[in-house]
Structure formats: structure tokens, C-alpha cells
Design a protein around this motif. Structure first.
Motif, PDB file in Angstrom:
ATOM      1  N   VAL A 274       0.797  -1.338  -0.176  1.00 55.54           N
ATOM      2  CA  VAL A 274      -0.295   0.227  -0.029  1.00 55.54           C
ATOM      3  C   VAL A 274       0.827   1.391  -0.041  1.00 55.54           C
ATOM      4  O   VAL A 274       0.570   2.091  -0.726  1.00 55.54           O
ATOM      5  CB  VAL A 274      -0.911  -0.008   1.126  1.00 55.54           C
ATOM      6  N   HIS A 275       2.045   1.321   0.856  1.00 51.46           N
ATOM      7  CA  HIS A 275       2.715   2.315   0.761  1.00 51.46           C
ATOM      8  C   HIS A 275       3.408   2.686  -0.505  1.00 51.46           C
ATOM      9  O   HIS A 275       3.598   3.827  -1.062  1.00 51.46           O
ATOM     10  CB  HIS A 275       3.910   2.320   1.710  1.00 51.46           C
ATOM     11  N   ALA A 276       3.907   1.532  -1.228  1.00 50.11           N
ATOM     12  CA  ALA A 276       4.296   1.642  -2.674  1.00 50.11           C
ATOM     13  C   ALA A 276       3.284   2.571  -3.513  1.00 50.11           C
ATOM     14  O   ALA A 276       3.528   3.216  -4.602  1.00 50.11           O
ATOM     15  CB  ALA A 276       4.750   0.353  -3.090  1.00 50.11           C
TER      16      ALA A 276
ATOM     17  N   TYR B  65      -5.596   1.316   0.552  1.00 49.03           N
ATOM     18  CA  TYR B  65      -5.207   2.123  -0.361  1.00 49.03           C
ATOM     19  C   TYR B  65      -6.259   3.424  -0.291  1.00 49.03           C
ATOM     20  O   TYR B  65      -5.728   4.658  -0.285  1.00 49.03           O
ATOM     21  CB  TYR B  65      -5.296   1.668  -1.879  1.00 49.03           C
ATOM     22  N   ASP B  66      -7.330   3.283  -0.211  1.00 48.78           N
ATOM     23  CA  ASP B  66      -8.435   4.211  -0.279  1.00 48.78           C
ATOM     24  C   ASP B  66      -8.119   5.178   1.294  1.00 48.78           C
ATOM     25  O   ASP B  66      -8.315   6.433   1.099  1.00 48.78           O
ATOM     26  CB  ASP B  66      -9.702   3.863  -0.529  1.00 48.78           C
ATOM     27  N   ALA B  67      -8.066   4.318   2.155  1.00 49.67           N
ATOM     28  CA  ALA B  67      -7.933   5.080   3.664  1.00 49.67           C
ATOM     29  C   ALA B  67      -6.595   5.861   3.726  1.00 49.67           C
ATOM     30  O   ALA B  67      -6.438   7.030   4.257  1.00 49.67           O
ATOM     31  CB  ALA B  67      -8.136   3.849   4.613  1.00 49.67           C
ATOM     32  N   TYR B  68      -5.524   5.155   3.284  1.00 50.75           N
ATOM     33  CA  TYR B  68      -4.207   5.759   3.511  1.00 50.75           C
ATOM     34  C   TYR B  68      -3.806   7.033   2.757  1.00 50.75           C
ATOM     35  O   TYR B  68      -3.207   7.638   2.896  1.00 50.75           O
ATOM     36  CB  TYR B  68      -3.052   4.736   3.297  1.00 50.75           C
ATOM     37  N   ARG B  69      -4.604   6.988   1.420  1.00 52.41           N
ATOM     38  CA  ARG B  69      -4.327   8.110   0.373  1.00 52.41           C
ATOM     39  C   ARG B  69      -5.310   9.437   1.023  1.00 52.41           C
ATOM     40  O   ARG B  69      -5.243  10.355   0.309  1.00 52.41           O
ATOM     41  CB  ARG B  69      -4.433   7.949  -0.932  1.00 52.41           C
ATOM     42  N   GLY B  70      -6.350   8.993   1.953  1.00 50.19           N
ATOM     43  CA  GLY B  70      -7.157   9.998   2.400  1.00 50.19           C
ATOM     44  C   GLY B  70      -8.302  10.074   1.807  1.00 50.19           C
ATOM     45  O   GLY B  70      -8.819  11.543   1.821  1.00 50.19           O
ATOM     46  N   GLU B  71      -8.795   9.064   1.285  1.00 46.60           N
ATOM     47  CA  GLU B  71     -10.062   9.310   0.621  1.00 46.60           C
ATOM     48  C   GLU B  71     -11.209   9.634   1.640  1.00 46.60           C
ATOM     49  O   GLU B  71     -12.243  10.291   1.593  1.00 46.60           O
ATOM     50  CB  GLU B  71     -10.583   7.963  -0.010  1.00 46.60           C
ATOM     51  N   GLU B  72     -11.055   8.994   2.852  1.00 49.40           N
ATOM     52  CA  GLU B  72     -11.834   9.316   3.980  1.00 49.40           C
ATOM     53  C   GLU B  72     -10.854   9.751   5.330  1.00 49.40           C
ATOM     54  O   GLU B  72      -9.990   9.045   5.334  1.00 49.40           O
ATOM     55  CB  GLU B  72     -12.532   8.031   4.480  1.00 49.40           C
ATOM     56  N   GLN B  73     -11.341  10.569   5.832  1.00 49.39           N
ATOM     57  CA  GLN B  73     -10.301  11.155   7.226  1.00 49.39           C
ATOM     58  C   GLN B  73     -11.121  10.788   8.433  1.00 49.39           C
ATOM     59  O   GLN B  73     -12.335  11.238   8.645  1.00 49.39           O
ATOM     60  CB  GLN B  73     -10.225  12.626   6.983  1.00 49.39           C
TER      61      GLN B  73
END
Length: 213
Positions: free
Chosen positions: A124-126, A205-213
Motif C-alpha cells: 500500500v505504501h508503494a 489504499y483508499d484510507a491511507y491516501r485520504g479518501e476518508e479522514q
């Protein structure tokens, strides 16, 4: 504090806490590791002493919910309880379950064992760091519908080469391919549907890239 969290409740073997989306899974894994300590260093009336822990034979299951900060907290807590039950019933002891609540109210769920976490997060970090295009996840999930085992691993390498960016070295792509191959084996060995692996990567991926905060 290390993961910028807020402790709501801790008693016995129960913990309820709030975390930023990109810290939640790491924090949960560290808590799981902490539950397995033989002894803890604690402070009582200013004096440091040892306290007996639960030991390596203990197990922790966790439900983790990713939701927008304006989403009703009572619903988030109920979803967390449901996710914890799913971790125990679907993935067995020593497992976690993830739930992602989208703006539309749609739920996406996935999970696995704690020893899956490091590999999941490295992949996910990649993606979040844009070493690999986010489109990789969608094509990977499509491949999961038709391929399995060694054929799937081979196709993963093809997809990674197609979706890598200029930020990614050949060494990095090989590393991510190895981690995804290991994850495929782990999910198969635990008799968890490979579709769950795709959903877990999509949620993180969605959570870590900030789709939801």
C-alpha cells in the motif's frame, strides 16, 4: 501517542481507540504485539516495576473501521463491534477485520491474520507513494477472478511492470512482487478467498491516501 491516537476505553483485554486513517492498522498490530508480552514495565507511585503480561500464547482479534470524521460515531462503533466478530468468525483467532464506510454508506470489508499486515502495508505504501499506479489494484482484482497460484503470481509481475512509475526501481518492483506472492500464499494457506486480499489492498489504499479522514 506514537500513532497520534485517542484512547476511549481500556479495561481487561478490551481497547477502544481512535486513530488517523493512515496509522490505524500499524497501531492495532503494535497493540496485538503488546498483548503478547510476558512482562511489562510499569510505574506505580513513581516506582518502576515489572508486571506479568498475557504471554506469547495469547491472541487478540480486532475490528478496524475507516470512516469520515463526520460519520455518526455510534454507527462507527457498531461497525467496529461487527468487524471484531467477523475477525473471529471468518478469519479465526489472532486476526483482524477491516470495514471501510464510503460517503454513499456502502461498506467494503476484508481482513486476515496479523502476520499479513507488514506485507499489506508495504504494498500500500508503494501505491500511496506513487511508485506504482493506483490502477494496479483494479487490474489485480480483475486477475483474482480468473487466476490462482503460480499463474496469478506471474500475472502480478506483468501488472507491476505495466503500472510502475518512474519513481520505482527494478529492485522495488521485485520486492513488491515478492510481498504480493507471499500474501497470495498466506491467504491460500489460511483458506481465505483471494478476493479478500484484493479488497484489503483497496480499503487500505483508499484510507491511507485520504479518501476518508
Amino acid at each position: 501517542e506514537k500513532h497520534n491516537g485517542f484512547l476511549v476505553y481500556s479495561g481487561g483485554d478490551d481497547v477502544l481507540a481512535l486513530f488517523p486513517t493512515d496509522e490505524a492498522l500499524e497501531a492495532a498490530k503494535e497493540l496485538q504485539n503488546y498483548f503478547q508480552e510476558d512482562f511489562y514495565d510499569i510505574e506505580v507511585n513513581g516506582t518502576r516495576r515489572k508486571a506479568m503480561g498475557l504471554g506469547k500464547g495469547s491472541h487478540m482479534s480486532a475490528g478496524i473501521v475507516f470512516a469520515h470524521y463526520k460519520h455518526p460515531l455510534y454507527d462507527v462503533m457498531e461497525r467496529a463491534r461487527q468487524a471484531e466478530e467477523e475477525a473471529k468468525s471468518r478469519y479465526g483467532r489472532n486476526a483482524f477485520a477491516l470495514t471501510f464506510i464510503k460517503h454513499s454508506g456502502e461498506l467494503i470489508t476484508a481482513g486476515g491474520k496479523w502476520d499479513f499486515v507488514d506485507d499489506l502495508l508495504d504494498v500500500v505504501h508503494a501505491l500511496v507513494n506513487e511508485e506504482i499506479s493506483g490502477r494496479f489494484i483494479y487490474e489485480f482484482m480483475n486477475s483474482l477472478e480468473f487466476l490462482n497460484g503460480d499463474m496469478l503470481k506471474s500475472d502480478v509481475k506483468r501488472l507491476l511492470m505495466r503500472k510502475k512509475t518512474d519513481k520505482a526501481t527494478e529492485e522495488k518492483i521485485n520486492e513488491i512482487h515478492k510481498k504480493l506472492s507471499d500474501l497470495i500464499d498466506k491467504y491460500i494457506n489460511q483458506r481465505i478467498e483471494l478476493e479478500v486480499l484484493g479488497k484489503a489492498l483497496k480499503i487500505l489504499y483508499d484510507a491511507y491516501r485520504g479518501e476518508e479522514q
